[in-house]
Design an enzyme around this catalytic site. Sequence first.
Site, mmCIF file in Angstrom:
data_model
loop_
_atom_site.group_PDB
_atom_site.id
_atom_site.type_symbol
_atom_site.label_atom_id
_atom_site.label_comp_id
_atom_site.label_asym_id
_atom_site.label_seq_id
_atom_site.Cartn_x
_atom_site.Cartn_y
_atom_site.Cartn_z
ATOM 1 N N PHE A 190 0.824 -1.198 0.000
ATOM 2 C CA PHE A 190 0.000 0.000 0.000
ATOM 3 C C PHE A 190 0.863 1.255 0.000
ATOM 4 O O PHE A 190 1.813 1.359 0.785
ATOM 5 C CB PHE A 190 -0.888 0.053 1.250
ATOM 6 C CG PHE A 190 -2.028 -0.926 1.254
ATOM 7 C CD1 PHE A 190 -3.271 -0.578 0.765
ATOM 8 C CD2 PHE A 190 -1.847 -2.202 1.768
ATOM 9 C CE1 PHE A 190 -4.320 -1.481 0.790
ATOM 10 C CE2 PHE A 190 -2.882 -3.111 1.801
ATOM 11 C CZ PHE A 190 -4.131 -2.754 1.303
ATOM 12 N N ASP A 191 0.538 2.203 -0.854
ATOM 13 C CA ASP A 191 1.006 3.570 -0.657
ATOM 14 C C ASP A 191 0.203 4.148 0.509
ATOM 15 O O ASP A 191 -0.909 3.680 0.796
ATOM 16 C CB ASP A 191 0.782 4.381 -1.935
ATOM 17 C CG ASP A 191 1.121 5.850 -1.744
ATOM 18 O OD1 ASP A 191 2.202 6.136 -1.209
ATOM 19 O OD2 ASP A 191 0.295 6.705 -2.121
ATOM 20 N N LYS A 192 0.732 5.143 1.196
ATOM 21 C CA LYS A 192 0.025 5.692 2.365
ATOM 22 C C LYS A 192 -0.920 6.829 1.987
ATOM 23 O O LYS A 192 -2.134 6.718 2.129
ATOM 24 C CB LYS A 192 1.032 6.183 3.418
ATOM 25 C CG LYS A 192 0.347 6.726 4.685
ATOM 26 C CD LYS A 192 1.354 7.195 5.697
ATOM 27 C CE LYS A 192 1.901 8.573 5.345
ATOM 28 N NZ LYS A 192 0.882 9.654 5.477
ATOM 29 N N ILE A 222 -1.018 -1.141 -4.518
ATOM 30 C CA ILE A 222 -2.199 -0.275 -4.461
ATOM 31 C C ILE A 222 -1.723 1.152 -4.206
ATOM 32 O O ILE A 222 -1.077 1.419 -3.187
ATOM 33 C CB ILE A 222 -3.166 -0.722 -3.357
ATOM 34 C CG1 ILE A 222 -3.548 -2.194 -3.562
ATOM 35 C CG2 ILE A 222 -4.416 0.150 -3.344
ATOM 36 C CD1 ILE A 222 -4.334 -2.790 -2.414
#
Length: 443
Positions: free
Chosen positions: A133-135, A334
């Site tokens: 995941f990107d934040k 994502i």
Amino acid sequence: MDKGPGDEVSSGTVNQFGSFDMEATRVGEDSSIQRMIRLVQSADARKAKIVGVADRWATWIVVIALATAVLTWFFTGEPMRAVTILVVFCPCALVLATPTAIMAAIGNATKHGFLVREGDALERLSAVKKLTFDKTGTLTYGTPQVVSAVSFTKEYGEDEIFELAAAAESRSEHPLGKAVVRSLKEQKKKEVMPADEFEMIPGRGVKSVVKGKKILAGTPELLSENGILMEEWHRREAEIYLNQGCTVIYLSEGNIPAGFLALSDTIRKEAGEVIERIKEIGSEPVLLTGDHKSAAMHIAGQLGIMEIHAECLPEDKLNWVNTYEEEKKRVCMIGDGINDAPALKRAFVGIAMGGIGSDIAVEAADIALVSDDIKEIPHLLALSKKMMSTIHYNLFFSMFLNFTAIILAVTGILNPVVGALVHNAGSLAVIINSAFLLKWSAK
């Protein structure tokens, strides 16, 4: 980030307010955006393509069917049996087994807000072991909000510090200033007090007069340059929030430090549940972000993500995805930003946030989440696994039916008419079984 004279700015970034003169130091193929495009292209070249198993089997079945029919006619001397074999052994059910399930699953995904751009994306997603995941904009909303107001003096309460800061920032074009005003209206349901003599100091903050009081709101340098000195305990209070990845806006009234506001990009309310459901399904969540380590660890700690890679440039994200793939760990990336595009393209499956996501990120991904509602991601993951189990059942059933029918045809038990009915019944059964995916929902 605030930029001043002499700072570098990358092509592809957006200037939020004001104007500036820029000197191009790298142009054409050397520019940031062109290097990003080359990363995406190189990632695409290394991406594996899956070939359907059913198509390969169907080719051999046709050859086997023809050979069996000829041999049966030769040894029995009954052409009717050979015709029956050709009728029942036509691999319609086998060929329908995969595409019907895929199309039904894609229809289901569409109802849940996903645009599946690559036909085999769900097939690949079922094999994923890590979800990176990107934040910012993915696990968080991507917009800063006030998370705390702290007062340094008994004269003002926390709400009054919040209101004074919002009034001082009311005419600011800076994203953080706008965030303070928006947060007061949304969180406290209050209108902003009027301010006079507004002045913006680039890279420092703002000056205003609120209710006859001179208010400064901005960086520690803004206060010190105006002769306002903070004590050590003031800095320790702020350090607590800075270690959590927050941005702090300091406030002074007259000649004394009054307090500060802590702003942070808040976690999506459904993010914690999403991470837990992903773990239950059998995949491992990973945080892959360009943010500072303190901010990344704070977010990961709240969500229960154990593996964290912070301060990642686009090349770093791409390299981490490459590392996982080389270790035979299938990765689903994502993200939403332009800096996620190379990793989205290189990952075994890429999912981009379709609403807030950049065009290049959506273009690089296999699947776009149109609604930006990440709570649907566990459903998509479970759906991909359900789709594959449906495909496997369809393949087994069609193969079993074909071989059973051929044995009955060789022995003369089936005639062409009954064989045709069995053949069509098998195709219909496969289609009906796949159709159940249209309304399937993970429990």
